[in-house]
Design an enzyme around this catalytic site. Structure first.
Site, mmCIF file in Angstrom:
data_model
loop_
_atom_site.group_PDB
_atom_site.id
_atom_site.type_symbol
_atom_site.label_atom_id
_atom_site.label_comp_id
_atom_site.label_asym_id
_atom_site.label_seq_id
_atom_site.Cartn_x
_atom_site.Cartn_y
_atom_site.Cartn_z
ATOM 1 N N HIS A 75 0.841 -1.196 0.000
ATOM 2 C CA HIS A 75 0.000 0.000 0.000
ATOM 3 C C HIS A 75 0.882 1.254 0.000
ATOM 4 C CE1 HIS A 75 -3.865 -2.159 1.536
ATOM 5 N NE2 HIS A 75 -3.465 -2.570 0.347
ATOM 6 N N GLU A 77 1.003 3.852 1.845
ATOM 7 C CA GLU A 77 1.559 4.193 3.164
ATOM 8 C C GLU A 77 2.771 3.320 3.472
ATOM 9 O OE1 GLU A 77 -1.451 3.163 2.315
ATOM 10 O OE2 GLU A 77 -2.921 3.576 3.885
ATOM 11 N N CYS A 103 -5.998 1.243 5.537
ATOM 12 C CA CYS A 103 -6.672 0.008 5.938
ATOM 13 C C CYS A 103 -6.165 -0.366 7.340
ATOM 14 C CB CYS A 103 -6.386 -1.104 4.926
ATOM 15 S SG CYS A 103 -4.673 -1.686 4.926
ATOM 16 N N CYS A 106 -2.384 -1.219 7.528
ATOM 17 C CA CYS A 106 -1.542 -0.019 7.476
ATOM 18 C C CYS A 106 -1.666 0.780 8.773
ATOM 19 C CB CYS A 106 -1.915 0.849 6.278
ATOM 20 S SG CYS A 106 -1.340 0.157 4.718
HETATM 21 ZN ZN LIG Z 1 -3.246 -0.351 3.668
#
Ligand SMILES: [Zn+2]
Ligand SMILES: [Zn+2]
Length: 160
Positions: A75, A77, A103, A106
């Site tokens: 992701h 991040e 999410c 993360c």
């Molecule tokens: Zn994520």
């Protein structure tokens, strides 16, 4: 001349970074800052030097996990945090600008790394059809400041 504030500058950069994503489904960008300086950037996709999903799987799409997410991608991040850490930059006390709310996975990483504040543009729950933003709830519960970016920045197709 309008003098933009740093929130606008960093979120616009996150939006522009999202456009570099090779993901066939969703483009997400992230900017990690400390005070008014950028310490890292990222967008969603497989680790650099591995796959470009849109070029390698243009028709069938890349393999999905049981939640419908790409099995290869990090992701945005995660990419931003990992790059900073890899280069011995401390992310403790930093602020994360991200175009899609983190999410839960993360969020756990963001909290563990000591990131102090998260500014996001769109709801992850809305995008995934989930009842609520579990990542944001996790962050708030453990004292990370969470704010939604209020202004409108033009996004294209895959961006929501
Ligand atoms: Zn994520
Ligand atoms: Zn993919």
């Amino acid at each position: 001349m309008i003098r933009p504030n740093f929130d606008d500058i960093f979120m616009e950069l996150a939006v522009n970074l999202a456009k570099r994503s090779h993901c066939i489904k969703k483009h997400v960008g992230a900017v990690l800052t400390k005070e008014t300086r950028i310490i890292s950037i990222g967008y969603n996709g497989p680790p650099s030097g591995t796959h470009n999903c849109d070029e390698e799987f243009p028709v069938e799409g890349c393999a999905r996990d049981n939640k419908g997410s790409c099995t290869l991608a990090l992701h945005a991040e995660q990419n931003a945090i990992l790059y900073a850490v890899k280069n011995n930059t401390s992310v403790e006390g930093s602020t994360l600008y991200v175009t899609l709310a983190p999410c839960l996975a993360c969020a756990r990483i963001i909290f563990s790394m000591g990131i102090q504040r998260v500014i996001y543009m769109y709801s992850y729950a809305e995008y995934k059809g989930l009842p609520f933003d579990e990542g944001l709830e996790f962050l708030k519960k453990f004292g990370v400041q969470v704010d939604q970016y209020e202004k409108e920045i033009k996004f294209e197709d895959n961006l929501i």
